[in-house]
Design an enzyme around this catalytic site. Structure first.
Site, PDB file in Angstrom:
ATOM      1  N   ARG A  41       0.826  -1.216   0.000  1.00 35.12           N
ATOM      2  CA  ARG A  41       0.000   0.000   0.000  1.00 35.12           C
ATOM      3  C   ARG A  41       0.860   1.265   0.000  1.00 35.12           C
ATOM      4  O   ARG A  41       0.473   2.283  -0.556  1.00 35.12           O
ATOM      5  CB  ARG A  41      -0.899   0.037   1.250  1.00 35.12           C
ATOM      6  CG  ARG A  41      -2.014  -0.944   1.286  1.00 35.12           C
ATOM      7  CD  ARG A  41      -2.800  -0.793   2.600  1.00 35.12           C
ATOM      8  NE  ARG A  41      -2.042  -1.218   3.775  1.00 35.12           N
ATOM      9  CZ  ARG A  41      -1.957  -2.467   4.204  1.00 35.12           C
ATOM     10  NH1 ARG A  41      -2.603  -3.427   3.574  1.00 35.12           N
ATOM     11  NH2 ARG A  41      -1.249  -2.781   5.272  1.00 35.12           N
ATOM     12  N   SER A  42       2.023   1.185   0.638  1.00 38.01           N
ATOM     13  CA  SER A  42       2.865   2.387   0.781  1.00 38.01           C
ATOM     14  C   SER A  42       4.042   2.396  -0.178  1.00 38.01           C
ATOM     15  O   SER A  42       4.789   3.385  -0.209  1.00 38.01           O
ATOM     16  CB  SER A  42       3.419   2.461   2.208  1.00 38.01           C
ATOM     17  OG  SER A  42       2.386   2.424   3.131  1.00 38.01           O
ATOM     18  N   CYS A 130       4.457  -2.554  25.414  1.00 43.08           N
ATOM     19  CA  CYS A 130       4.629  -1.163  25.874  1.00 43.08           C
ATOM     20  C   CYS A 130       4.241  -0.972  27.341  1.00 43.08           C
ATOM     21  O   CYS A 130       4.958  -0.302  28.100  1.00 43.08           O
ATOM     22  CB  CYS A 130       3.835  -0.221  24.977  1.00 43.08           C
ATOM     23  SG  CYS A 130       2.129  -0.696  24.704  1.00 43.08           S
ATOM     24  N   GLY A 161      -1.413   3.261  21.346  1.00 46.57           N
ATOM     25  CA  GLY A 161      -0.956   1.884  21.539  1.00 46.57           C
ATOM     26  C   GLY A 161      -1.542   0.930  20.519  1.00 46.57           C
ATOM     27  O   GLY A 161      -1.015  -0.154  20.280  1.00 46.57           O
ATOM     28  N   LYS A 215       0.520 -10.594  29.094  1.00 45.72           N
ATOM     29  CA  LYS A 215       1.878 -10.175  28.698  1.00 45.72           C
ATOM     30  C   LYS A 215       2.581  -9.492  29.862  1.00 45.72           C
ATOM     31  O   LYS A 215       3.779  -9.686  30.080  1.00 45.72           O
ATOM     32  CB  LYS A 215       1.799  -9.180  27.529  1.00 45.72           C
ATOM     33  CG  LYS A 215       1.476  -9.808  26.186  1.00 45.72           C
ATOM     34  CD  LYS A 215       1.247  -8.704  25.142  1.00 45.72           C
ATOM     35  CE  LYS A 215       0.701  -9.289  23.854  1.00 45.72           C
ATOM     36  NZ  LYS A 215       0.313  -8.257  22.888  1.00 45.72           N
ATOM     37  N   HIS A 244       0.670   6.152  27.922  1.00 45.83           N
ATOM     38  CA  HIS A 244      -0.085   5.316  28.858  1.00 45.83           C
ATOM     39  C   HIS A 244       0.190   5.752  30.303  1.00 45.83           C
ATOM     40  O   HIS A 244       1.303   6.169  30.633  1.00 45.83           O
ATOM     41  CB  HIS A 244       0.376   3.857  28.771  1.00 45.83           C
ATOM     42  CG  HIS A 244       0.030   3.154  27.491  1.00 45.83           C
ATOM     43  ND1 HIS A 244      -0.790   3.668  26.513  1.00 45.83           N
ATOM     44  CD2 HIS A 244       0.405   1.913  27.044  1.00 45.83           C
ATOM     45  CE1 HIS A 244      -0.903   2.797  25.519  1.00 45.83           C
ATOM     46  NE2 HIS A 244      -0.181   1.725  25.817  1.00 45.83           N
TER      47      HIS A 244
HETATM   48  N1  LIG Z   1       1.825   1.653  18.933  1.00 48.20           N
HETATM   49  C1  LIG Z   1       2.497   1.271  19.979  1.00 48.20           C
HETATM   50  O1  LIG Z   1       2.543   1.970  21.009  1.00 48.20           O
HETATM   51  C2  LIG Z   1       3.258  -0.009  20.014  1.00 48.20           C
HETATM   52  C3  LIG Z   1       3.998  -0.293  21.149  1.00 48.20           C
HETATM   53  C4  LIG Z   1       4.739  -1.473  21.206  1.00 48.20           C
HETATM   54  C5  LIG Z   1       4.689  -2.328  20.152  1.00 48.20           C
HETATM   55  N2  LIG Z   1       3.952  -2.041  19.051  1.00 48.20           N
HETATM   56  C6  LIG Z   1       3.966  -2.995  17.951  1.00 48.20           C
HETATM   57  O2  LIG Z   1       4.582  -2.415  16.812  1.00 48.20           O
HETATM   58  C7  LIG Z   1       3.957  -2.900  15.633  1.00 48.20           C
HETATM   59  C8  LIG Z   1       3.445  -1.728  14.802  1.00 48.20           C
HETATM   60  O3  LIG Z   1       2.565  -0.961  15.600  1.00 48.20           O
HETATM   61  P1  LIG Z   1       2.062   0.488  15.145  1.00 48.20           P
HETATM   62  O4  LIG Z   1       1.324   0.994  16.319  1.00 48.20           O
HETATM   63  O5  LIG Z   1       3.148   1.282  14.557  1.00 48.20           O
HETATM   64  O6  LIG Z   1       0.998   0.076  13.987  1.00 48.20           O
HETATM   65  P2  LIG Z   1       0.473   0.927  12.750  1.00 48.20           P
HETATM   66  O7  LIG Z   1       0.498   2.371  13.047  1.00 48.20           O
HETATM   67  O8  LIG Z   1      -0.789   0.285  12.360  1.00 48.20           O
HETATM   68  O9  LIG Z   1       1.579   0.628  11.600  1.00 48.20           O
HETATM   69  C9  LIG Z   1       1.743  -0.637  11.041  1.00 48.20           C
HETATM   70  C10 LIG Z   1       2.914  -0.614  10.079  1.00 48.20           C
HETATM   71  O10 LIG Z   1       3.112  -1.940   9.576  1.00 48.20           O
HETATM   72  C11 LIG Z   1       3.092  -1.896   8.157  1.00 48.20           C
HETATM   73  N3  LIG Z   1       2.531  -3.105   7.582  1.00 48.20           N
HETATM   74  C12 LIG Z   1       1.276  -3.591   7.754  1.00 48.20           C
HETATM   75  N4  LIG Z   1       1.103  -4.706   7.003  1.00 48.20           N
HETATM   76  C13 LIG Z   1       2.269  -4.910   6.354  1.00 48.20           C
HETATM   77  C14 LIG Z   1       2.714  -5.875   5.395  1.00 48.20           C
HETATM   78  N5  LIG Z   1       1.920  -6.863   4.975  1.00 48.20           N
HETATM   79  N6  LIG Z   1       3.980  -5.781   4.934  1.00 48.20           N
HETATM   80  C15 LIG Z   1       4.788  -4.788   5.339  1.00 48.20           C
HETATM   81  N7  LIG Z   1       4.421  -3.833   6.235  1.00 48.20           N
HETATM   82  C16 LIG Z   1       3.181  -3.897   6.725  1.00 48.20           C
HETATM   83  C17 LIG Z   1       2.224  -0.698   7.816  1.00 48.20           C
HETATM   84  O11 LIG Z   1       2.488  -0.300   6.492  1.00 48.20           O
HETATM   85  P3  LIG Z   1       1.339   0.396   5.579  1.00 48.20           P
HETATM   86  O12 LIG Z   1       1.248   1.813   6.035  1.00 48.20           O
HETATM   87  O13 LIG Z   1       1.909   0.262   4.197  1.00 48.20           O
HETATM   88  O14 LIG Z   1       0.082  -0.369   5.781  1.00 48.20           O
HETATM   89  C18 LIG Z   1       2.717   0.291   8.878  1.00 48.20           C
HETATM   90  O15 LIG Z   1       3.946   0.840   8.469  1.00 48.20           O
HETATM   91  C19 LIG Z   1       2.865  -3.873  16.099  1.00 48.20           C
HETATM   92  O16 LIG Z   1       3.399  -5.161  16.130  1.00 48.20           O
HETATM   93  C20 LIG Z   1       2.579  -3.400  17.504  1.00 48.20           C
HETATM   94  O17 LIG Z   1       2.064  -4.411  18.309  1.00 48.20           O
HETATM   95  C21 LIG Z   1       3.236  -0.902  18.949  1.00 48.20           C
END
Ligand SMILES: NC(=O)c1ccc[n+]([C@@H]2O[C@H](COP(=O)([O-])OP(=O)(O)OC[C@H]3O[C@@H](n4cnc5c(N)ncnc54)[C@H](OP(=O)(O)O)[C@@H]3O)[C@@H](O)[C@H]2O)c1
Length: 337
Positions: A41-42, A130, A161, A215, A244
């Site tokens: 998508r990106s 987190c 989150g 977790k 948080h």
């Molecule tokens: N948000 C938090 O505070 C937090 C904290 C700790 C851990 N995490 C973990 O970090 C990860 C990302 O979280 P986020 O909050 O940043 O999520 P997010 O904002 O939804 O971003 C997801 C990212 O993953 C990419 N992605 C999705 N499907 C993909 C695919 N098939 N191939 C390649 N890239 C793909 C997306 O790309 P597109 O834009 O192209 O779809 C986007 O860059 C998750 O595992 C989450 O559990 C998040």
């Protein structure tokens, strides 16, 4: 590892991925080359970073051929599929997802707690959940001082989150409410603005705990290297955009006075005290947003426990930063040092 490394950020368009870029810049993280990866998508999207324009590439099995260090935040299924491929090709992965956290062959690291575990890696290092990181940073120094036997934690978790789309949904609901329109919801399937609800992860029908709560117990035991510490968590989403908060109640094995606890926390790395009883100033999400430290306040004796054996805290931490991107980059910095 080659130093400076050839670096990749997987999931760069997401909430954590964007924070990776901000922190890499702020900390002058060294790299020889940089690859920005996301989904199809990106692909082709342009991102300006440090005076250069990069094109986002679709993440695939060949993405890591010329990469020494990869910061992953593209979700658990992507990590499961591609982190082992990257590691096999000699790349070290620091992974933000839950995919490998409980794998006994993968270190789970909070640099303020167990930096020595980084050395045990076999190509993948996991970044903890987190809420777990934000709890562990202040609880660890208290654990070392008086051994925490039990921890009761209640979380107040922000939209961030759940990723960039969840933040947009909360903002959109605020606009809808202000315009007097019906509230719509794709992500949480309920009204989020002016509401709060039990964390949106799956509930184990046998125990009643949701995945986030489980977790916090399991990961804390692995990070602290203490299988006996008892943790019970109640995780709740609150209509806050970012950062948080957690209410933490501790029971100690050895007595620790409130003054001693305050001193331990004041000296602890990654902790800032905000504990002004006179002006009722304590940790808040807006205070913690965009900051590196976990803010700790409401430090007080738990009057329901024997003197010295119980303590209450209230903490706030930016979970996209210390709970995700910053913690991963701190791990990467130690890998290069
Ligand atoms: N948000 C938090 O505070 C937090 C904290 C700790 C851990 N995490 C973990 O970090 C990860 C990302 O979280 P986020 O909050 O940043 O999520 P997010 O904002 O939804 O971003 C997801 C990212 O993953 C990419 N992605 C999705 N499907 C993909 C695919 N098939 N191939 C390649 N890239 C793909 C997306 O790309 P597109 O834009 O192209 O779809 C986007 O860059 C998750 O595992 C989450 O559990 C998040």
């Amino acid at each position: 590892m080659r130093n400076p490394p050839r670096l990749a950020v997987a999931g760069v368009t997401g909430a954590v991925g964007q924070e990776f870029l901000r922190i890499l810049e702020q900390r002058c993280f060294p790299f020889e080359s940089l690859k920005l990866l996301a989904s199809a998508r990106s692909a082709g999207k342009k991102i300006d970073f440090l005076g250069k324009t990069y094109r986002v590439e679709e993440l695939g099995p060949d993405s890591f051929d010329d990469v020494d260090l990869a910061l992953f935040s593209a979700g658990g299924s992507i990590s499961k599929k591609f982190a082992p491929i990257a590691a096999e090709r000699g790349c070290v992965v620091v992974d933000n997802s839950s995919a490998f956290r409980m794998d006994p062959n993968v270190p789970l690291v909070v640099p303020e707690v167990n930096p020595e575990d980084i050395e045990k890696h076999r190509g993948i290092i996991a970044n903890p959940n987190c809420s777990t990181i934000i709890m562990n940073v202040p609880v660890w120094p208290l654990h070392r001082a008086a051994r925490v036997v039990r921890c009761v934690v209640s979380t107040y978790q922000a939209a961030s989150g759940a990723g960039a789309a969840a933040m947009r949904e909360l903002e959109e609901q605020a606009h809808q409410w202000a315009r007097g329109e019906a509230i719509t919801s794709e992500i949480f399937k309920r009204q989020y603005i002016w509401n709060l609800f039990s964390h949106n992860s799956k509930i184990d029908p046998a125990t009643g705990y949701n995945e986030e709560e489980t977790k916090m117990l399991r990961e804390t035991r692995k990070i602290f290297g203490d299988e006996s510490i008892r943790v019970t968590a109640t995780c709740v989403r609150v209509p806050v955009l970012r950062a948080h908060c957690e209410s933490i109640n501790l029971t100690f094995e050895r007595p620790l006075s409130e003054e001693e606890a305050r001193k331990v926390l004041a000296d602890a790395p990654g902790v800032s005290l905000v504990d002004d009883r006179e002006h009722n100033l304590h940790p808040e999400p807006l205070l913690a947003s965009g900051k590196d430290d976990v803010f700790v306040g409401r430090i007080r004796r738990d009057l329901s426990q024997d003197e010295g054996y119980g303590l209450d805290l209230f903490v706030a931490g930016d979970q996209i930063r210390k709970g995700a991107a910053l913690n991963a980059i701190q791990i990467a910095e130690r890998l290069l040092s």
